[in-house]
Design a protein around this motif. Structure first.
Motif, PDB file in Angstrom:
ATOM      1  N   ILE A 108      50.130  49.531  43.006  1.00  0.00           N
ATOM      2  CA  ILE A 108      50.566  48.471  43.913  1.00  0.00           C
ATOM      3  C   ILE A 108      51.453  47.465  43.202  1.00  0.00           C
ATOM      4  O   ILE A 108      52.559  47.144  43.666  1.00  0.00           O
ATOM      5  N   SER A 109      51.001  46.965  42.062  1.00  0.00           N
ATOM      6  CA  SER A 109      51.751  45.924  41.354  1.00  0.00           C
ATOM      7  C   SER A 109      53.120  46.407  40.882  1.00  0.00           C
ATOM      8  O   SER A 109      54.077  45.621  40.832  1.00  0.00           O
ATOM      9  N   SER A 110      53.252  47.682  40.563  1.00  0.00           N
ATOM     10  CA  SER A 110      54.529  48.198  40.070  1.00  0.00           C
ATOM     11  C   SER A 110      55.471  48.623  41.190  1.00  0.00           C
ATOM     12  O   SER A 110      56.604  49.027  40.918  1.00  0.00           O
ATOM     13  N   ASN A 111      55.014  48.535  42.424  1.00  0.00           N
ATOM     14  CA  ASN A 111      55.866  48.934  43.563  1.00  0.00           C
ATOM     15  C   ASN A 111      55.974  47.823  44.605  1.00  0.00           C
ATOM     16  O   ASN A 111      56.149  48.104  45.794  1.00  0.00           O
ATOM     17  N   ARG A 112      55.899  46.571  44.174  1.00  0.00           N
ATOM     18  CA  ARG A 112      55.944  45.445  45.122  1.00  0.00           C
ATOM     19  C   ARG A 112      57.259  45.408  45.906  1.00  0.00           C
ATOM     20  O   ARG A 112      57.276  45.070  47.080  1.00  0.00           O
ATOM     21  N   ASN A 113      58.371  45.739  45.259  1.00  0.00           N
ATOM     22  CA  ASN A 113      59.658  45.703  45.958  1.00  0.00           C
ATOM     23  C   ASN A 113      59.690  46.702  47.109  1.00  0.00           C
ATOM     24  O   ASN A 113      60.202  46.396  48.192  1.00  0.00           O
ATOM     25  N   VAL A 114      59.150  47.887  46.869  1.00  0.00           N
ATOM     26  CA  VAL A 114      59.096  48.894  47.931  1.00  0.00           C
ATOM     27  C   VAL A 114      58.169  48.448  49.044  1.00  0.00           C
ATOM     28  O   VAL A 114      58.469  48.616  50.238  1.00  0.00           O
ATOM     29  N   PHE A 270      37.462  51.308  51.008  1.00  0.00           N
ATOM     30  CA  PHE A 270      37.653  50.063  50.258  1.00  0.00           C
ATOM     31  C   PHE A 270      39.132  49.687  50.187  1.00  0.00           C
ATOM     32  O   PHE A 270      39.494  48.519  50.369  1.00  0.00           O
ATOM     33  N   PHE A 271      39.991  50.658  49.949  1.00  0.00           N
ATOM     34  CA  PHE A 271      41.431  50.402  49.868  1.00  0.00           C
ATOM     35  C   PHE A 271      41.992  50.035  51.241  1.00  0.00           C
ATOM     36  O   PHE A 271      42.778  49.099  51.367  1.00  0.00           O
ATOM     37  N   TRP A 272      41.590  50.764  52.282  1.00  0.00           N
ATOM     38  CA  TRP A 272      42.080  50.525  53.641  1.00  0.00           C
ATOM     39  C   TRP A 272      41.731  49.132  54.142  1.00  0.00           C
ATOM     40  O   TRP A 272      42.516  48.503  54.852  1.00  0.00           O
ATOM     41  N   LYS A 273      40.576  48.624  53.745  1.00  0.00           N
ATOM     42  CA  LYS A 273      40.128  47.306  54.210  1.00  0.00           C
ATOM     43  C   LYS A 273      41.112  46.206  53.834  1.00  0.00           C
ATOM     44  O   LYS A 273      41.241  45.201  54.535  1.00  0.00           O
ATOM     45  N   ALA A 274      41.835  46.381  52.738  1.00  0.00           N
ATOM     46  CA  ALA A 274      42.765  45.354  52.276  1.00  0.00           C
ATOM     47  C   ALA A 274      44.221  45.744  52.524  1.00  0.00           C
ATOM     48  O   ALA A 274      45.124  45.191  51.901  1.00  0.00           O
ATOM     49  N   GLU A 275      44.450  46.680  53.421  1.00  0.00           N
ATOM     50  CA  GLU A 275      45.796  47.211  53.650  1.00  0.00           C
ATOM     51  C   GLU A 275      46.831  46.119  53.906  1.00  0.00           C
ATOM     52  O   GLU A 275      47.969  46.186  53.419  1.00  0.00           O
ATOM     53  N   GLU A 276      46.474  45.094  54.665  1.00  0.00           N
ATOM     54  CA  GLU A 276      47.440  44.056  55.039  1.00  0.00           C
ATOM     55  C   GLU A 276      47.782  43.116  53.884  1.00  0.00           C
ATOM     56  O   GLU A 276      48.783  42.400  53.958  1.00  0.00           O
ATOM     57  N   SER A 277      46.976  43.105  52.849  1.00  0.00           N
ATOM     58  CA  SER A 277      47.176  42.136  51.762  1.00  0.00           C
ATOM     59  C   SER A 277      48.087  42.630  50.661  1.00  0.00           C
ATOM     60  O   SER A 277      48.574  41.838  49.861  1.00  0.00           O
ATOM     61  N   TYR A 278      48.351  43.945  50.605  1.00  0.00           N
ATOM     62  CA  TYR A 278      49.120  44.483  49.471  1.00  0.00           C
ATOM     63  C   TYR A 278      50.574  44.040  49.529  1.00  0.00           C
ATOM     64  O   TYR A 278      51.231  44.110  50.569  1.00  0.00           O
ATOM     65  N   GLY A 279      51.066  43.569  48.410  1.00  0.00           N
ATOM     66  CA  GLY A 279      52.451  43.133  48.321  1.00  0.00           C
ATOM     67  C   GLY A 279      52.660  41.670  48.574  1.00  0.00           C
ATOM     68  O   GLY A 279      53.744  41.136  48.338  1.00  0.00           O
ATOM     69  N   ARG A 280      51.625  40.976  49.042  1.00  0.00           N
ATOM     70  CA  ARG A 280      51.772  39.553  49.249  1.00  0.00           C
ATOM     71  C   ARG A 280      51.745  38.817  47.918  1.00  0.00           C
ATOM     72  O   ARG A 280      51.017  39.203  47.007  1.00  0.00           O
ATOM     73  N   GLU A 281      52.529  37.794  47.843  1.00  0.00           N
ATOM     74  CA  GLU A 281      52.557  37.005  46.615  1.00  0.00           C
ATOM     75  C   GLU A 281      51.274  36.215  46.504  1.00  0.00           C
ATOM     76  O   GLU A 281      50.791  35.622  47.468  1.00  0.00           O
ATOM     77  N   LEU A 282      50.683  36.221  45.300  1.00  0.00           N
ATOM     78  CA  LEU A 282      49.400  35.535  45.082  1.00  0.00           C
ATOM     79  C   LEU A 282      49.650  34.059  44.793  1.00  0.00           C
ATOM     80  O   LEU A 282      50.660  33.681  44.269  1.00  0.00           O
TER      81      LEU A 282
END
Length: 282
Positions: A108-114, A270-282
């Motif tokens: 996830i962290s290495s593909n934030r632009n995508v 576990f991964f699906w539960k946070a689907e909407e949060s991936y890629g958001r800036e912390l």
């Protein structure tokens, strides 16, 4: 004139789909997963002069180091039949899990632009990572088998060697499930990557990579815990098949299968539960 709108039919943009719909969408992206994995295999080591040769050189050098320290200096393999093959299997197969889980934690962290640019199920990144590691591991496994055959005492090829395919298949499923968990944790807490490196090192010692579990014959509780370690079972079953020309017991198959499919189910949810949060800036 007024028009009534049924708000129940409206869906928030970017909302997380149901779990079943999510699985269906992953299947729709199967071609992307394969071609992305294949492309990354080709370009993964292109900046190194030796390129993809490092896929094989890395476990070879690790094996030589462990053989020198554990085999020659500490004599940890004195009572193990064909300690060279025993160690080779441990190093090569354990590296497969190490590389898969470490790469998954950074998916996830290495593909934030995508992730910012396109809408797609984020789990495809983790799945593609594990498929890439599987494809990269094919020449590694072939090298492992060749070394077992040519290094004395030479092992003879038998039909039982085909059992290595389902063993690695279950290992792949376990890697994916654990990788999905680590991908979510590392996406939220970057420190998880540092903790993971120490955890994998401890896991290596708990998997009997370069010593026999018979060392714990006088500690039945410790021995039982280690026998239920999924990576210990991967190495044990592979050694039974390749070195000792034996078929792994149903107990071993059951333990590894339960770990693999349970981890995949837990990791996917576990991964699906946070689907909407991936890629958001912390």
């Amino acid at each position: 004139m007024t028009t009534s709108v049924n708000l129940r039919r409206l869906k928030r943009v970017g909302a997380r789909p149901s779990f079943l719909d999510y699985l269906v969408s992953l299947w729709d992206y199967r071609h992307f997963i394969y071609y992305d994995a294949k492309a990354r295999v080709r370009t993964g080591n292109e900046q190194d002069k030796l390129g993809s040769a490092w896929l094989i050189l890395s476990p070879l050098l690790n094996g030589l180091m462990f053989y020198f320290v554990m085999g020659i200096l500490l004599h940890s393999g004195g009572k193990i039949k064909n300690f060279v093959a025993y160690l080779i299997i441990g190093v090569f197969l354990f590296q497969f899990t190490t590389r898969s889980i470490n790469a998954s934690s950074r998916a996830i962290s290495s593909n934030r632009n995508v992730i910012h640019a396109f809408k797609f199920p984020r789990a495809t990144l983790v799945i593609a990572t594990n498929v890439r590691e599987l494809l990269s591991n094919v020449p590694v496994i072939v090298t492992m088998l060749i070394l077992i055959i040519i290094l004395p005492p030479n092992e003879q090829i038998s039909m039982r060697w085909l059992l290595l395919i389902p063993i690695i298949g279950l290992q792949l499923i376990f890697n994916l499930g654990f990788g999905l968990i680590m991908a979510r944790l590392a996406a939220r807490f970057n420190d998880a990557n540092h903790i993971l490196s120490y955890g994998m090192r401890a896991w290596m010692y708990l998997s009997c990579m370069f010593f026999s579990i018979d060392r714990f014959a006088g500690m039945p509780v410790v021995k039982s815990i280690m026998e239920h370690n999924p990576l210990y079972q991967v190495l044990f079953m592979a050694r039974e098949t390749l070195i000792y020309n034996a078929t792994p017991s149903w107990r071993s198959w059951t333990i590894l299968a339960l770990w693999a499919f349970s981890m995949l189910a837990i990791g996917a949810i576990f991964f699906w539960k946070a689907e909407e949060s991936y890629g958001r800036e912390l």
